[in-house]
Motif scaffolding. Structure first.
Motif, mmCIF file in Angstrom:
data_model
loop_
_atom_site.group_PDB
_atom_site.id
_atom_site.type_symbol
_atom_site.label_atom_id
_atom_site.label_comp_id
_atom_site.label_asym_id
_atom_site.label_seq_id
_atom_site.Cartn_x
_atom_site.Cartn_y
_atom_site.Cartn_z
ATOM 1 N N UNK A 1 0.794 -1.208 0.000
ATOM 2 C CA UNK A 1 0.000 0.000 0.000
ATOM 3 C C UNK A 1 0.838 1.276 0.000
ATOM 4 N N UNK B 1 -1.355 9.470 -7.709
ATOM 5 C CA UNK B 1 -2.153 9.264 -6.505
ATOM 6 C C UNK B 1 -3.564 8.851 -6.907
ATOM 7 N N UNK B 2 -4.047 9.494 -7.951
ATOM 8 C CA UNK B 2 -5.394 9.201 -8.407
ATOM 9 C C UNK B 2 -5.439 7.916 -9.223
ATOM 10 N N UNK B 3 -4.328 7.633 -9.862
ATOM 11 C CA UNK B 3 -4.368 6.624 -10.909
ATOM 12 C C UNK B 3 -4.023 5.211 -10.472
ATOM 13 N N UNK B 4 -3.299 5.065 -9.369
ATOM 14 C CA UNK B 4 -2.857 3.701 -9.058
ATOM 15 C C UNK B 4 -3.375 3.235 -7.718
ATOM 16 N N UNK C 1 -7.692 3.127 -11.601
ATOM 17 C CA UNK C 1 -7.886 4.567 -11.465
ATOM 18 C C UNK C 1 -9.330 4.927 -11.141
ATOM 19 N N UNK D 1 -10.179 3.174 -3.701
ATOM 20 C CA UNK D 1 -9.618 2.663 -4.956
ATOM 21 C C UNK D 1 -9.226 1.209 -4.767
ATOM 22 N N UNK E 1 -6.582 -0.401 -5.059
ATOM 23 C CA UNK E 1 -5.376 -0.761 -4.312
ATOM 24 C C UNK E 1 -5.549 -0.559 -2.809
#
Lengths: 286, 269
Positions: free
Chosen positions: A30, A283-286, B91, B131, B133
């Motif tokens: 994480x 930050x938004x994408x993964x 995403x 999200x 993850x």
């Protein structure tokens, strides 16, 4: 022995805690990007500043032994900057250079994006164009410069064209590569839920390559500064590259040092802007 | 689009070869509307290939698969798929990932309600904004299931949906699937290599495997699983059936006893 307790299963239970650690293999860690031993920000900055300050001190000390026409003192470099600024020249040189970099970068990156998307997505375009493009890429980009000078001239357009060529290839390469390696599983999942063509592109493939595109853009920006200096060294009457050659002819080492420092500062500053964007995206994408 | 109609699926002489490698041959199978069928087989025997021919992600080389009498189209939208991996878009929030499953043309407001309902059903309401993850593998797999259900599919196709989960989570997911099926009785075809999972979930277990010297796997047995769901995982009649199926998969069950363990084939596919 009976485990079939339908009522108290998944439905009502936000069983978060029970799911925890055993998923370590499937879940990306994480805090990948945030190592636990990361130092506090202030301390990091302070530690990072040690070496530059030492260099500055060493520079200052060295000027005591080296004549000024070989090595200007830090103070004289600052004075040279103040002097240029007061005469209104510093802003002109910096302004025109930044304008050239941004224009060339924008054009090159746009063309690189389109070409990269074409080749990354279309098998036909890949087969037809890839060999040619990789042949072009094999030519060191600076080798185009004399040709461009002859064809376009070294006016504003020629300089921007040179920078655009420098910016094009990093973007093209990263975009094409990233699109070709979009996780097939995700694409298949998208297809399974009825996404096709443009909607698949917009909802799965493009978002998936955003991080790669941004790192390609950062590379391209660094290249743009490189090509700016090359273009301006060749012939110009304004800009940081002109300041370099001009100072060389006049033996103004203080201005030479100033220009080199300015190039470092502006290169780093523009990169930092993209870096902030990249971090926000990741930050938004993964 | 309020409720799902479960649809029957039939396989007629289905075969699939990749180049010269034959994976499946002569698969004939009928799945009734609303039932749960588990396809069981040794790894690499073509279970997933067979399953992909139901959703239209793959087309058979011979024969045909039809849903409710009409042939499966390329990526058939009467099906919804959940894969072995969650395959969530990293995403997007969990909520937005589930919304991807909604049938095309779903209006915004009903769509939002449907997603909220499914998140509730799968116990993900609190994780809606997170999200992929940021959630555990079990939660991600539930999100994947919710995404498939959002489609309100006539046939729910699950490719080893719980295979990558730890044992405890797997049991919970199986119960969740049964809850979902009780609430929305759609046709479910799932692939698994877990005999116990097949026995707990399925009305019929289809044993896939090679037969004799012929290349390619085919249906070796179809077993009706006795007892109404939810089933006692340790029920005696299931114990015998498990031994039988394991023997069919070429694994000795070390189960001393009865009768019916008569599947003689010992091949490993």
């Amino acid at each position: 022995m009976t485990v079939v307790a339908t009522d108290e299963t998944g439905r009502a239970t936000p069983v978060v805690s029970g799911y925890g650690p055993s998923f370590a293999e499937q879940q990306p860690p994480r805090n990948e990007r945030r190592s636990p031993r990361r130092l506090p920000r202030g301390l990091r900055i302070a530690l990072g500043a040690i070496l530059p300050l030492l260099l500055l001190a060493a520079w200052q000390v060295a000027t005591a032994f080296v004549p000024a026409y070989r090595l200007p003192s830090p103070a004289s470099v600052v004075l040279a900057g103040v002097d240029l600024a007061q005469r209104g020249l510093l802003g002109v040189h910096v302004g025109i250079s930044v304008q050239r970099v941004l224009l060339g970068f924008a054009i090159g990156a746009a063309v690189g994006l389109v070409l990269g998307a074409l080749i990354g997505l279309s098998r036909w375009a890949d087969v037809l164009l890839s060999p040619t493009i990789s042949a072009f890429r094999a030519v060191p980009s600076l080798a185009w410069v004399p040709l461009i000078v002859l064809y376009i001239g070294l006016q504003e357009n020629g300089k921007v064209a040179i920078i655009a060529i420098g910016a094009l290839f990093p973007v093209f390469t990263t975009v094409a590569g990233a699109l070709r390696h979009v996780d097939r599983h995700l694409v298949e999942a998208g297809r399974a839920f009825g996404l096709r063509g443009v909607s698949l592109l917009a909802q799965v493939q493009l978002p998936a390559v955003v991080p790669a595109v941004v790192s390609g853009l950062r590379l391209a920006l660094a290249q743009s500064w490189l090509f700016l200096v090359a273009a301006e060294l060749l012939g110009s009457s304004m800009g940081l590259g002109f300041l370099l050659t001009d100072s060389q002819y006049n033996g103004r080492l203080d201005r030479l040092f100033l220009t080199i420092i300015l190039l470092a500062v502006f290169g780093k500053a523009t990169d930092a802007v993209l870096g902030v964007g990249e971090r926000a995206l990741l930050k938004r994408w993964t | 689009m309020t409720s799902t109609t479960a649809l029957p699926v039939s396989f007629r002489g289905v075969g699939r070869a990749f180049g010269t490698a034959r994976v499946l041959r002569d698969v004939d199978l009928d799945v009734a509307a609303g039932e749960i069928v588990a396809i069981l087989g040794p790894s690499g025997c073509g279970k997933s290939t067979l399953l992909r021919s139901v959703s239209g992600l793959d087309a058979p080389s011979e024969g045909a698969v039809s849903i409710a009498g009409t042939a499966v189209g390329p990526v058939d939208q009467r099906c919804a798929v959940a894969f072995q991996e969650p395959r969530l878009l990293p995403w997007r929030s969990v909520e937005a990932n589930v919304a991807l499953g909604l049938p095309h043309g779903t209006a915004k407001e009903p769509g939002r309600r449907r997603v909220a309902e499914l998140l509730e059903l799968t116990g993900l309401a609190d994780a809606a904004r997170r999200r992929p993850r940021e959630i555990s593998g079990g939660m991600a797999q539930r999100a994947s299931l919710a995404r498939a259900l959002a489609r309100e599919p006539g046939v729910l196709v699950l490719d080893e949906p719980f295979g990558a989960l730890d044992a405890l989570t797997r049991l919970r997911m199986q119960d969740l699937l049964l809850d979902v099926h009780a609430a929305v009785p759609t046709t479910v075809i799932l692939v698994t290599h877990d005999v116990d999972e097949a026995l707990v979930l399925a009305d019929h277990v289809v044993l896939l495997g090679t037969d004799g010297d012929l290349p390619g796997a085919t249906v070796r047995r179809v077993v009706r699983v006795p007892g109404a769901r939810p089933r006692d995982r340790g029920a005696p009649e299931l114990v015998d059936l498990r031994a039988e199926l394991l023997a069919g998969l070429g694994v000795p069950a070390h189960h001393t006893a009865p009768s019916t363990a008569q599947l003689s084939h010992q091949e490993t596919a």
